[in-house]
Design a protein around this motif. Structure first.
Motif, PDB file in Angstrom:
ATOM      1  N   LYS A 254       0.812  -1.224   0.000  1.00 21.25           N
ATOM      2  CA  LYS A 254       0.000   0.000   0.000  1.00 21.25           C
ATOM      3  C   LYS A 254       0.843   1.270   0.000  1.00 21.25           C
ATOM      4  N   HIS A 255       2.120   1.165   0.347  1.00 19.38           N
ATOM      5  CA  HIS A 255       2.988   2.347   0.368  1.00 19.38           C
ATOM      6  C   HIS A 255       3.596   2.648  -0.998  1.00 19.38           C
ATOM      7  N   ILE A 256       3.483   1.719  -1.927  1.00 22.30           N
ATOM      8  CA  ILE A 256       4.162   1.903  -3.213  1.00 22.30           C
ATOM      9  C   ILE A 256       3.220   1.825  -4.408  1.00 22.30           C
ATOM     10  N   VAL A 257       1.957   1.399  -4.196  1.00 18.69           N
ATOM     11  CA  VAL A 257       1.005   1.313  -5.311  1.00 18.69           C
ATOM     12  C   VAL A 257      -0.259   2.070  -4.927  1.00 18.69           C
ATOM     13  N   PRO A 258      -1.018   2.577  -5.914  1.00 13.99           N
ATOM     14  CA  PRO A 258      -2.267   3.295  -5.605  1.00 13.99           C
ATOM     15  C   PRO A 258      -3.372   2.335  -5.149  1.00 13.99           C
ATOM     16  N   GLN A 259      -4.449   2.937  -4.633  1.00 18.52           N
ATOM     17  CA  GLN A 259      -5.563   2.142  -4.116  1.00 18.52           C
ATOM     18  C   GLN A 259      -6.216   1.319  -5.215  1.00 18.52           C
ATOM     19  N   SER A 260      -6.275   1.853  -6.419  1.00 19.17           N
ATOM     20  CA  SER A 260      -6.894   1.107  -7.530  1.00 19.17           C
ATOM     21  C   SER A 260      -6.153  -0.196  -7.804  1.00 19.17           C
TER      22      SER A 260
ATOM     23  N   LEU B 279      -4.480  -1.898  -5.521  1.00 18.37           N
ATOM     24  CA  LEU B 279      -4.808  -2.790  -4.397  1.00 18.37           C
ATOM     25  C   LEU B 279      -6.172  -3.440  -4.602  1.00 18.37           C
ATOM     26  N   GLN B 280      -7.128  -2.687  -5.170  1.00 20.37           N
ATOM     27  CA  GLN B 280      -8.434  -3.264  -5.462  1.00 20.37           C
ATOM     28  C   GLN B 280      -8.322  -4.341  -6.524  1.00 20.37           C
ATOM     29  N   THR B 281      -7.474  -4.099  -7.524  1.00 21.45           N
ATOM     30  CA  THR B 281      -7.258  -5.116  -8.565  1.00 21.45           C
ATOM     31  C   THR B 281      -6.669  -6.386  -7.969  1.00 21.45           C
ATOM     32  N   ILE B 282      -5.723  -6.227  -7.046  1.00 18.62           N
ATOM     33  CA  ILE B 282      -5.130  -7.381  -6.365  1.00 18.62           C
ATOM     34  C   ILE B 282      -6.190  -8.117  -5.557  1.00 18.62           C
ATOM     35  N   TYR B 283      -7.087  -7.362  -4.925  1.00 17.21           N
ATOM     36  CA  TYR B 283      -8.163  -7.994  -4.146  1.00 17.21           C
ATOM     37  C   TYR B 283      -9.016  -8.893  -5.032  1.00 17.21           C
ATOM     38  N   TYR B 284      -9.459  -8.382  -6.174  1.00 15.40           N
ATOM     39  CA  TYR B 284     -10.319  -9.181  -7.047  1.00 15.40           C
ATOM     40  C   TYR B 284      -9.562 -10.331  -7.702  1.00 15.40           C
ATOM     41  N   ALA B 285      -8.282 -10.111  -7.980  1.00 17.50           N
ATOM     42  CA  ALA B 285      -7.509 -11.147  -8.660  1.00 17.50           C
ATOM     43  C   ALA B 285      -7.156 -12.306  -7.744  1.00 17.50           C
ATOM     44  N   TYR B 286      -6.959 -12.040  -6.457  1.00 15.11           N
ATOM     45  CA  TYR B 286      -6.469 -13.083  -5.558  1.00 15.11           C
ATOM     46  C   TYR B 286      -7.434 -13.383  -4.410  1.00 15.11           C
ATOM     47  N   ILE B 287      -7.798 -12.350  -3.663  1.00 14.30           N
ATOM     48  CA  ILE B 287      -8.573 -12.574  -2.438  1.00 14.30           C
ATOM     49  C   ILE B 287     -10.016 -12.960  -2.746  1.00 14.30           C
ATOM     50  N   HIS B 288     -10.638 -12.262  -3.699  1.00 17.52           N
ATOM     51  CA  HIS B 288     -12.034 -12.551  -4.034  1.00 17.52           C
ATOM     52  C   HIS B 288     -12.209 -13.984  -4.519  1.00 17.52           C
ATOM     53  N   SER B 289     -11.269 -14.458  -5.318  1.00 18.54           N
ATOM     54  CA  SER B 289     -11.366 -15.825  -5.835  1.00 18.54           C
ATOM     55  C   SER B 289     -11.261 -16.859  -4.720  1.00 18.54           C
ATOM     56  N   ILE B 290     -10.444 -16.563  -3.714  1.00 14.19           N
ATOM     57  CA  ILE B 290     -10.309 -17.486  -2.581  1.00 14.19           C
ATOM     58  C   ILE B 290     -11.590 -17.522  -1.761  1.00 14.19           C
ATOM     59  N   LEU B 291     -12.191 -16.358  -1.519  1.00 13.45           N
ATOM     60  CA  LEU B 291     -13.390 -16.283  -0.688  1.00 13.45           C
ATOM     61  C   LEU B 291     -14.631 -16.819  -1.390  1.00 13.45           C
ATOM     62  N   SER B 292     -14.695 -16.707  -2.692  1.00 13.59           N
ATOM     63  CA  SER B 292     -15.908 -17.099  -3.409  1.00 13.59           C
ATOM     64  C   SER B 292     -15.910 -18.553  -3.853  1.00 13.59           C
ATOM     65  N   TYR B 293     -14.735 -19.184  -3.952  1.00 15.41           N
ATOM     66  CA  TYR B 293     -14.681 -20.552  -4.469  1.00 15.41           C
ATOM     67  C   TYR B 293     -15.289 -21.530  -3.458  1.00 15.41           C
ATOM     68  N   GLY B 294     -16.345 -22.221  -3.872  1.00 18.44           N
ATOM     69  CA  GLY B 294     -16.980 -23.229  -3.036  1.00 18.44           C
ATOM     70  C   GLY B 294     -17.687 -22.672  -1.815  1.00 18.44           C
ATOM     71  N   ILE B 295     -18.010 -21.377  -1.818  1.00 23.64           N
ATOM     72  CA  ILE B 295     -18.579 -20.766  -0.616  1.00 23.64           C
ATOM     73  C   ILE B 295     -19.971 -21.312  -0.302  1.00 23.64           C
ATOM     74  N   ILE B 296     -20.692 -21.840  -1.291  1.00 25.69           N
ATOM     75  CA  ILE B 296     -22.024 -22.386  -1.015  1.00 25.69           C
ATOM     76  C   ILE B 296     -21.952 -23.615  -0.119  1.00 25.69           C
ATOM     77  N   TYR B 297     -20.786 -24.258  -0.049  1.00 21.50           N
ATOM     78  CA  TYR B 297     -20.634 -25.444   0.789  1.00 21.50           C
ATOM     79  C   TYR B 297     -20.153 -25.092   2.191  1.00 21.50           C
ATOM     80  N   TRP B 298     -19.156 -24.208   2.291  1.00 23.65           N
ATOM     81  CA  TRP B 298     -18.565 -23.924   3.603  1.00 23.65           C
ATOM     82  C   TRP B 298     -19.046 -22.596   4.190  1.00 23.65           C
ATOM     83  N   GLY B 299     -19.962 -21.904   3.508  1.00 22.64           N
ATOM     84  CA  GLY B 299     -20.383 -20.583   3.937  1.00 22.64           C
ATOM     85  C   GLY B 299     -21.120 -20.537   5.259  1.00 22.64           C
ATOM     86  N   ARG B 300     -21.663 -21.681   5.721  1.00 27.48           N
ATOM     87  CA  ARG B 300     -22.359 -21.711   7.011  1.00 27.48           C
ATOM     88  C   ARG B 300     -21.583 -22.522   8.047  1.00 27.48           C
ATOM     89  N   SER B 301     -20.282 -22.617   7.849  1.00 29.72           N
ATOM     90  CA  SER B 301     -19.442 -23.303   8.822  1.00 29.72           C
ATOM     91  C   SER B 301     -19.443 -22.535  10.140  1.00 29.72           C
TER      92      SER B 301
END
Length: 353
Positions: free
Chosen positions: A214-220, A222-244
């Motif tokens: 965050k100190h060397i890249v703009p917020q936009s 960081l948002q791209t990194i979120y969708y490219a990496y974090i969003h895919s991890i959180l959304s994959y198979g969430i219908i199965y483990w979402g009520r854990s």
């Protein structure tokens, strides 16, 4: 399990599956499926006539190399046609499955699900099914890796754990309490705790990376990194483990990541940050994924207008089946039904088209 049936799975691992595809068997199967004439000749020329050799770099002036040898088996890995040819090769495998059993094929991952009414019949069924599938592998010149093949018996937490002995030709198939299937860690009680822990570890690593970036890249960015990496991890198979039971710690990590991207304090609310960045919270993503699952798999559900002809106010709703287990109630089928039924009527009518 909801119908009080015994269920277990055999998760097979094939040794060098793509390298063991026999060209003659594959071409015969392609001809059976209607690929003939010039197209078959073109595929035959693509598969056959390839040579390979092994070269050892000994860090000297001369390298040690083997002779060129003709490749008689295997499909080119890394190609587009390779996985497709392998699917043709194993396409007739489900035909050997009997009774109420089912098989799941994804590339070279082969999983067999066994269902029976009692322990004795289940033991006979799972051993016979294993024998049938190995016989098919042998006839197709595929080799099962017994060291990496294991069996998982699914049960409820309050049930006494009794392992079924699964053998083939005096070789025991190891019993396991969990397995990794298509990126999801499935345990014998379907608690999803191990999978949630794995996601939490990845999110902690993502927090560390974003905090340094965050100190060397703009917020936009960081948002791209979120969708490219974090969003895919959180959304994959969430219908199965979402009520854990321990999924709340993932939501805490998600909020931490949002605060890092927006450079806000730990005590500050991130509600507006989610809205401004147009990022769904973990629970919103879970509900959204359930609705998508229900709409895209309408053939798995029964609507009320299929049960009766009365045009009631709930005739567009999906019918809720009888629920005997809390585990089934929290699963994607019931949760997807309830999420879909809460949609506005005009959206439900449109999705039924």
């Amino acid at each position: 399990m909801n119908n009080n049936l015994k269920i277990g799975g055999i998760f097979c691992d094939l040794q060098k599956a793509f390298d063991c595809v026999n060209h003659e068997i594959l071409l015969n199967k392609l001809e059976f499926y209607g690929i003939q004439g010039k197209f078959k000749t073109l595929i035959e020329s693509y598969l056959t006539g390839r040579y390979q050799k092994v070269t050892l770099n000994t860090n000297t002036t001369s390298n040690s190399s083997s002779k060129w040898e003709l490749i008689k088996n295997g499909v080119p890995q890394g190609s587009i046609l390779g996985p497709l040819f392998f699917l043709f090769y194993i396409n007739d495998l489900p035909k050997i499955i009997t009774k109420n059993n089912s098989i799941v094929l994804f590339a070279d991952d082969t999983s067999l699900l066994i269902t029976d009414s009692n322990k004795l019949d289940f033991s006979t069924n799972i051993n016979q099914s294993l024998h049938n599938i190995i016989s098919w592998f042998n006839s197709s010149l595929l080799v099962l890796n017994f060291n990496k093949t294991h069996c998982v018996e699914f049960r409820m937490k309050n049930y006494y754990e009794v392992k079924t002995k699964v053998t083939y030709d005096h070789i025991n198939i190891s019993n396991s309490t969990e397995t990794k299937f298509l990126g999801l860690i499935i345990d014998e009680t379907l608690s999803w705790n191990q999978h949630v822990d794995q996601i939490a570890t990845k999110l902690c690593s993502a927090c560390y990376a974003l905090r340094n970036l965050k100190h060397i890249v703009p917020q936009s960015t960081l948002q791209t990194i979120y969708y490219a990496y974090i969003h895919s991890i959180l959304s994959y198979g969430i219908i199965y483990w979402g009520r854990s039971s321990n999924v709340s710690k993932l939501f805490i990590l998600q909020k931490r990541i949002i605060r890092i991207i927006n450079n806000t304090g730990v005590r500050e609310s991130c509600r507006e940050a989610f809205k401004n960045m147009e990022i769904m919270t973990l629970y919103s993503q879970y509900i959204f994924s359930l609705i998508l699952f229900a709409v895209k798999n309408k053939h798995l559900f029964t609507s009320n207008n299929e049960i009766h002809t009365y045009k009631t106010r709930n005739y567009l709703n999906f019918h809720l089946p009888t629920v005997n287990l809390t585990k089934f109630y929290k699963g994607p089928y019931i949760s997807g039904t309830k999420a879909f039924n809460h949609l506005p009527r005009h959206i439900k009518s449109w999705s039924m088209i």
